[in-house]
Design an enzyme around this catalytic site. Sequence first.
Site, short mmCIF file in Angstrom:
data_model
loop_
_atom_site.label_atom_id
_atom_site.label_comp_id
_atom_site.label_asym_id
_atom_site.label_seq_id
_atom_site.Cartn_x
_atom_site.Cartn_y
_atom_site.Cartn_z
N ARG A 172 0.83 -1.20 0.00
CA ARG A 172 0.00 0.00 0.00
C ARG A 172 0.87 1.25 0.00
O ARG A 172 1.87 1.32 0.71
CB ARG A 172 -0.92 0.01 1.23
CG ARG A 172 -1.98 -1.08 1.20
CD ARG A 172 -2.81 -1.09 2.47
NE ARG A 172 -2.00 -1.47 3.63
CZ ARG A 172 -2.48 -1.56 4.86
NH1 ARG A 172 -3.75 -1.29 5.12
NH2 ARG A 172 -1.70 -1.93 5.86
N ASP B 286 1.00 5.62 0.36
CA ASP B 286 0.31 6.69 1.09
C ASP B 286 -0.28 7.73 0.15
O ASP B 286 -0.04 7.72 -1.06
CB ASP B 286 1.29 7.39 2.03
CG ASP B 286 1.78 6.49 3.15
OD1 ASP B 286 1.03 5.58 3.54
OD2 ASP B 286 2.91 6.70 3.62
N TYR C 241 11.98 1.45 -4.37
CA TYR C 241 11.41 2.79 -4.46
C TYR C 241 12.47 3.76 -4.98
O TYR C 241 13.68 3.57 -4.78
CB TYR C 241 10.96 3.28 -3.08
CG TYR C 241 9.67 2.68 -2.57
CD1 TYR C 241 8.45 3.33 -2.79
CD2 TYR C 241 9.67 1.49 -1.86
CE1 TYR C 241 7.26 2.79 -2.32
CE2 TYR C 241 8.48 0.94 -1.39
CZ TYR C 241 7.29 1.60 -1.61
OH TYR C 241 6.11 1.06 -1.14
N ARG D 156 10.33 7.71 3.30
CA ARG D 156 10.22 9.16 3.47
C ARG D 156 10.99 9.64 4.69
O ARG D 156 11.57 10.75 4.68
CB ARG D 156 8.74 9.55 3.56
CG ARG D 156 7.99 9.33 2.24
CD ARG D 156 6.49 9.42 2.43
NE ARG D 156 6.08 10.74 2.93
CZ ARG D 156 4.84 11.03 3.32
NH1 ARG D 156 3.89 10.09 3.24
NH2 ARG D 156 4.53 12.22 3.75
#
Length: 259
Positions: free
Chosen positions: A49, A51, A109, A196
Amino acid sequence: MRIALGVEYDGTAYSGWQRQAHADSVQAVLESALSRVADAPVTVTCAGRTDAGVHATQQVVHLDPPAQRPERAWVRGVNSNLPGSVAVTWIRGVDERFHARFSATARRYRYVMLSHPVRPALNRDRVAWTWRTLAVEPMQEAARHLLGEHDFSAFRAVACQAKHPVRTVYHLSLTRVGDYLYLDIEANAFLHHMVRNIAGTLMAVGAGEREPDWVADVLAGRDRTRAGITAPGGGLYLVGVRYPESYGLPPMGRLPAFA
């Protein structure tokens, strides 16, 4: 037969991947489009998932379709029912043992930072902007402390629901192209906000606020309050999900790049 799909999306207008009762989500619009092609309700399971505001060039989902359609019909039919911000990029038939989340061996990522005195307009939701000058060499030195298996509690969101904070980072690099910095990271799995929070911490090193070895102290301390900020969601892209080669699935999507 179970099928797997590759999905690309611009997450700017969505509350995140997961379906929610009172907000737009990527999952909801994808399931709606799939249901139209299948002419029956469809539910999908994703590899991970994302954000609110986070993008993907290679999200992977699986479903057990209630109707059989040619592969071309799935891709073209679903895309014709999707908004322009979401697209199916490929489809593969897989056996019933395949699971988009649990069969994955790694996720990758890319986090994009723009270091420039003036804020961007066109790319405002697709990069993390800072007016500060970021030095890539200290960031690379600091990043080396995060490679391998560690307890990443210091980079874990308070709301993280993972059962344990131990993750293994296989690859972590930073490269500069003009005013843009690219953070590429691959791990067996990620905690909520982990990328992040790592990006925000490394940005503090790049700006000269902290020394590279500070990151090792933060990691060892396992205290989220000692790390850097949570960098904006708009700079983050899910770009790859790895599975055993026997499934024959593409390991990577395209890498977002700016100039």
